[in-house]
Design a protein around this motif. Structure first.
Motif, PDB file in Angstrom:
ATOM      1  N   ASP A 335     120.434  89.245  28.160  1.00  0.00           N
ATOM      2  CA  ASP A 335     119.586  88.109  27.781  1.00  0.00           C
ATOM      3  C   ASP A 335     118.275  88.119  28.571  1.00  0.00           C
ATOM      4  OD1 ASP A 335     121.363  87.127  25.894  1.00  0.00           O
ATOM      5  OD2 ASP A 335     122.425  85.879  27.349  1.00  0.00           O
ATOM      6  N   GLN A 336     118.347  88.478  29.868  1.00  0.00           N
ATOM      7  CA  GLN A 336     117.128  88.575  30.676  1.00  0.00           C
ATOM      8  C   GLN A 336     116.198  89.658  30.123  1.00  0.00           C
ATOM      9  OE1 GLN A 336     118.435  89.405  34.650  1.00  0.00           O
ATOM     10  NE2 GLN A 336     118.864  87.262  35.152  1.00  0.00           N
ATOM     11  N   PHE A 337     116.780  90.777  29.744  1.00  0.00           N
ATOM     12  CA  PHE A 337     116.010  91.891  29.200  1.00  0.00           C
ATOM     13  C   PHE A 337     115.275  91.473  27.922  1.00  0.00           C
ATOM     14  CE2 PHE A 337     116.086  95.786  26.427  1.00  0.00           C
ATOM     15  CZ  PHE A 337     115.138  96.515  27.128  1.00  0.00           C
ATOM     16  N   LEU A 338     115.977  90.828  27.010  1.00  0.00           N
ATOM     17  CA  LEU A 338     115.364  90.405  25.750  1.00  0.00           C
ATOM     18  C   LEU A 338     114.325  89.308  25.974  1.00  0.00           C
ATOM     19  CD1 LEU A 338     118.451  90.386  23.353  1.00  0.00           C
ATOM     20  CD2 LEU A 338     116.766  92.189  23.705  1.00  0.00           C
ATOM     21  N   GLU A 339     114.574  88.416  26.918  1.00  0.00           N
ATOM     22  CA  GLU A 339     113.626  87.339  27.187  1.00  0.00           C
ATOM     23  C   GLU A 339     112.316  87.903  27.760  1.00  0.00           C
ATOM     24  OE1 GLU A 339     111.767  83.870  27.154  1.00  0.00           O
ATOM     25  OE2 GLU A 339     113.721  84.293  26.230  1.00  0.00           O
ATOM     26  N   ALA A 340     112.419  88.912  28.624  1.00  0.00           N
ATOM     27  CA  ALA A 340     111.209  89.538  29.175  1.00  0.00           C
ATOM     28  C   ALA A 340     110.398  90.206  28.069  1.00  0.00           C
ATOM     29  CB  ALA A 340     111.596  90.556  30.247  1.00  0.00           C
ATOM     30  N   ILE A 341     111.085  90.808  27.118  1.00  0.00           N
ATOM     31  CA  ILE A 341     110.388  91.443  25.990  1.00  0.00           C
ATOM     32  C   ILE A 341     109.708  90.393  25.135  1.00  0.00           C
ATOM     33  CG2 ILE A 341     110.800  92.655  23.804  1.00  0.00           C
ATOM     34  CD1 ILE A 341     112.867  94.344  25.347  1.00  0.00           C
ATOM     35  N   ARG A 342     110.382  89.269  24.872  1.00  0.00           N
ATOM     36  CA  ARG A 342     109.764  88.188  24.082  1.00  0.00           C
ATOM     37  C   ARG A 342     108.506  87.673  24.776  1.00  0.00           C
ATOM     38  NH1 ARG A 342     115.236  86.256  24.193  1.00  0.00           N
ATOM     39  NH2 ARG A 342     116.348  86.928  22.302  1.00  0.00           N
ATOM     40  N   LEU A 343     108.539  87.597  26.091  1.00  0.00           N
ATOM     41  CA  LEU A 343     107.391  87.092  26.842  1.00  0.00           C
ATOM     42  C   LEU A 343     106.184  88.003  26.665  1.00  0.00           C
ATOM     43  CD1 LEU A 343     106.314  85.002  28.874  1.00  0.00           C
ATOM     44  CD2 LEU A 343     107.122  86.495  30.711  1.00  0.00           C
ATOM     45  N   LEU A 344     106.402  89.306  26.697  1.00  0.00           N
ATOM     46  CA  LEU A 344     105.292  90.251  26.574  1.00  0.00           C
ATOM     47  C   LEU A 344     104.825  90.420  25.133  1.00  0.00           C
ATOM     48  CD1 LEU A 344     106.311  93.084  29.073  1.00  0.00           C
ATOM     49  CD2 LEU A 344     104.584  91.331  29.369  1.00  0.00           C
ATOM     50  N   GLU A 345     105.756  90.357  24.192  1.00  0.00           N
ATOM     51  CA  GLU A 345     105.406  90.583  22.782  1.00  0.00           C
ATOM     52  C   GLU A 345     104.872  89.331  22.113  1.00  0.00           C
ATOM     53  OE1 GLU A 345     105.497  93.119  20.563  1.00  0.00           O
ATOM     54  OE2 GLU A 345     106.033  94.633  22.033  1.00  0.00           O
ATOM     55  N   SER A 346     105.256  88.153  22.594  1.00  0.00           N
ATOM     56  CA  SER A 346     104.918  86.887  21.950  1.00  0.00           C
ATOM     57  C   SER A 346     105.564  86.834  20.567  1.00  0.00           C
ATOM     58  CB  SER A 346     103.392  86.710  21.871  1.00  0.00           C
ATOM     59  OG  SER A 346     103.080  85.405  21.458  1.00  0.00           O
ATOM     60  N   ASP A 347     105.141  85.911  19.721  1.00  0.00           N
ATOM     61  CA  ASP A 347     105.712  85.780  18.376  1.00  0.00           C
ATOM     62  C   ASP A 347     105.174  86.893  17.484  1.00  0.00           C
ATOM     63  OD1 ASP A 347     107.103  83.489  19.039  1.00  0.00           O
ATOM     64  OD2 ASP A 347     105.464  82.147  18.459  1.00  0.00           O
ATOM     65  N   SER A 348     106.060  87.659  16.907  1.00  0.00           N
ATOM     66  CA  SER A 348     105.658  88.723  15.994  1.00  0.00           C
ATOM     67  C   SER A 348     106.828  89.020  15.087  1.00  0.00           C
ATOM     68  CB  SER A 348     105.268  89.987  16.766  1.00  0.00           C
ATOM     69  OG  SER A 348     106.407  90.582  17.362  1.00  0.00           O
ATOM     70  N   ALA A 349     106.544  89.761  14.014  1.00  0.00           N
ATOM     71  CA  ALA A 349     107.613  90.157  13.109  1.00  0.00           C
ATOM     72  C   ALA A 349     108.628  91.038  13.836  1.00  0.00           C
ATOM     73  CB  ALA A 349     107.034  90.887  11.903  1.00  0.00           C
ATOM     74  N   GLY A 350     108.134  91.875  14.775  1.00  0.00           N
ATOM     75  CA  GLY A 350     109.039  92.743  15.517  1.00  0.00           C
ATOM     76  C   GLY A 350     110.017  91.963  16.373  1.00  0.00           C
ATOM     77  N   VAL A 351     109.540  90.920  17.063  1.00  0.00           N
ATOM     78  CA  VAL A 351     110.420  90.088  17.881  1.00  0.00           C
ATOM     79  C   VAL A 351     111.404  89.321  16.992  1.00  0.00           C
ATOM     80  CG1 VAL A 351     110.490  88.063  19.381  1.00  0.00           C
ATOM     81  CG2 VAL A 351     108.854  89.882  19.829  1.00  0.00           C
ATOM     82  N   ALA A 352     110.925  88.854  15.830  1.00  0.00           N
ATOM     83  CA  ALA A 352     111.816  88.154  14.908  1.00  0.00           C
ATOM     84  C   ALA A 352     112.947  89.066  14.464  1.00  0.00           C
ATOM     85  CB  ALA A 352     111.027  87.649  13.700  1.00  0.00           C
ATOM     86  N   ARG A 353     112.618  90.342  14.244  1.00  0.00           N
ATOM     87  CA  ARG A 353     113.673  91.292  13.853  1.00  0.00           C
ATOM     88  C   ARG A 353     114.664  91.499  14.994  1.00  0.00           C
ATOM     89  NH1 ARG A 353     113.076  97.809  12.987  1.00  0.00           N
ATOM     90  NH2 ARG A 353     115.291  98.203  12.561  1.00  0.00           N
ATOM     91  N   VAL A 354     114.170  91.593  16.233  1.00  0.00           N
ATOM     92  CA  VAL A 354     115.077  91.728  17.385  1.00  0.00           C
ATOM     93  C   VAL A 354     116.026  90.540  17.446  1.00  0.00           C
ATOM     94  CG1 VAL A 354     115.174  91.681  19.914  1.00  0.00           C
ATOM     95  CG2 VAL A 354     113.549  93.187  18.757  1.00  0.00           C
ATOM     96  N   ASP A 355     115.479  89.325  17.270  1.00  0.00           N
ATOM     97  CA  ASP A 355     116.327  88.124  17.321  1.00  0.00           C
ATOM     98  C   ASP A 355     117.340  88.099  16.185  1.00  0.00           C
ATOM     99  OD1 ASP A 355     115.156  87.192  19.635  1.00  0.00           O
ATOM    100  OD2 ASP A 355     113.690  85.932  18.607  1.00  0.00           O
ATOM    101  N   GLN A 356     116.940  88.590  15.016  1.00  0.00           N
ATOM    102  CA  GLN A 356     117.875  88.652  13.900  1.00  0.00           C
ATOM    103  C   GLN A 356     119.020  89.618  14.192  1.00  0.00           C
ATOM    104  OE1 GLN A 356     115.335  89.760  10.663  1.00  0.00           O
ATOM    105  NE2 GLN A 356     114.587  87.684  10.307  1.00  0.00           N
ATOM    106  N   GLU A 357     118.679  90.787  14.742  1.00  0.00           N
ATOM    107  CA  GLU A 357     119.725  91.765  15.073  1.00  0.00           C
ATOM    108  C   GLU A 357     120.640  91.235  16.176  1.00  0.00           C
ATOM    109  OE1 GLU A 357     120.452  94.366  13.499  1.00  0.00           O
ATOM    110  OE2 GLU A 357     118.676  94.863  12.312  1.00  0.00           O
TER     111      GLU A 357
END
Length: 372
Positions: A335-357
């Protein structure tokens, strides 16, 4: 935006004018647009460089600006079926922002066939942007001419042009259409089409019956149906196109601001690799993960044990598989790993796909007691 910043999509210094010059002065030349997708590689539409073996093909960047440069190019792939071509720059490439490190492959994406209207942008050199340069004169004393750039912004109605298999782009039209035998959009073919930072197509045609404010673009996801295996391997190796359509970033609406990503702390630590495949595919499509420097920054911001024990495979996918397996052995660190990625990527289609997976992975392994 600096050269190579894939998170922000279209980079103007990588937009190319594609000039196909005839072998003799009497022949008719051709002009199109393109996008630099690697240190020596440019994507454009195939019909722009048709019969280029009997002509000279040149790519030009940043025309009449301080960083202008021009180089000859040769056609290494041209598919009339898919209307996509790959050019190799066949000459010296400037240093600085034009070096290999500054020209990574763009993120490629796909849009779902759904009742949706999505924002798009493209940049090219259409005929209606023809200008007179009164500071420069031809031999007969008349002013020389040039084409300026057009940054087209608009939208795509995803369900249009389904039979043709293209994207219909609704953009601001030119004021007039003065030449019956030439479209004012002539020269825009080959321009990369962007949505949410992803390259999703190349402008291919202006169907005049659609009006001046409509363009058609070949879809990146259609290349997998229309190109041969050899052509797809070449685009994968040179242009960074994912090896299969499953590697494309899928466009999706970002989750509501109030929605919280699912937690993965309770996943079993012995998940087989096939269960992580979807999440790994979504992660490796993100610029933050594909860039080794930013990936190291992410790992440094979570549990130090993870950063110390994470594998360092030279291939990205095995490395990310290993990082996720390591995180699973330390509850909460995934969860820490994914949260750090969300912080750097911000809202994007790519992050939405990560959250869906991640949500799908959590659903498949939900505890029997009903807790997430």
């Amino acid at each position: 935006m600096f050269a190579g910043d894939t998170r922000r999509g279209l980079d103007p210094v990588r937009v190319a004018e594609v000039l196909v010059r005839p072998p003799t002065a009497r022949g008719a030349g051709r002009r199109g647009s393109g996008y630099r997708v690697g240190p020596r590689w440019v994507l454009t539409a195939a019909h722009v460089v048709r019969d280029a073996e009997t002509a000279t093909t040149v790519v030009r960047f940043e025309a009449d600006r301080a960083d202008e440069w021009t180089a000859p190019a040769r056609v290494v792939l041209a598919s009339d079926k898919a209307d996509v071509a790959l050019l190799e720059i066949d000459g010296p490439v400037p240093t600085g922002v034009h070096t290999a490190a500054a020209v990574p492959s763009p993120p490629y994406g796909t849009v779902a066939d759904a009742d949706d209207v999505l924002p798009v942008t493209a940049m090219g050199f259409p005929r209606f942007k023809l200008r007179e340069d009164r500071m420069r004169r031809l031999d007969d004393g008349s002013p020389s001419q040039y084409r300026d750039s057009c940054h087209a912004t608009g939208s795509t109605s995803v369900l249009s042009n389904r039979r043709e298999g293209t994207l219909e782009l609704a953009v601001t039209p030119p004021e007039s259409d003065p030449e019956a035998d030439r479209s004012p959009w002539e020269g825009m073919s080959g321009a990369a089409v962007w949505h949410d930072g992803m390259l999703i197509g190349l402008i291919s045609a202006h169907h005049r019956a659609d009006g001046l404010g409509r363009l058609a673009a070949v879809r990146v996801d259609r290349w997998y149906d229309l190109l041969t295996d050899t052509e797809l391997v070449l685009l994968h190796r040179c242009a960074g196109l994912p090896a299969s359509a499953t590697g494309l970033i899928r466009s999706s609406s970002p989750p509501p601001a109030s929605a919280q990503p699912v937690g993965l702390a309770d996943l079993p630590d012995d998940l087989p690799l096939r269960e992580l495949n979807g999440l790994v595919g979504a992660l490796t499509a993100l610029p933050t993960v594909s860039d080794r420097t930013t990936l190291a920054l992410v790992l440094a911001g979570i549990d130090p044990v993870i950063a110390a024990m994470s594998p360092r495979s030279p291939a990205l996918r095995p490395d990310v598989f290993g990082i996720l397996r390591t995180c699973l052995r330390y509850p909460g660190s995934l969860d820490q790993f994914l949260e750090a990625i969300r912080l750097l990527e911000s809202d994007s289609a790519g992050v939405a796909r990560v959250d869906q997976e991640a949500a799908e992975l959590s659903r498949r392994h939900r505890r029997a007691d009903g807790r997430p």
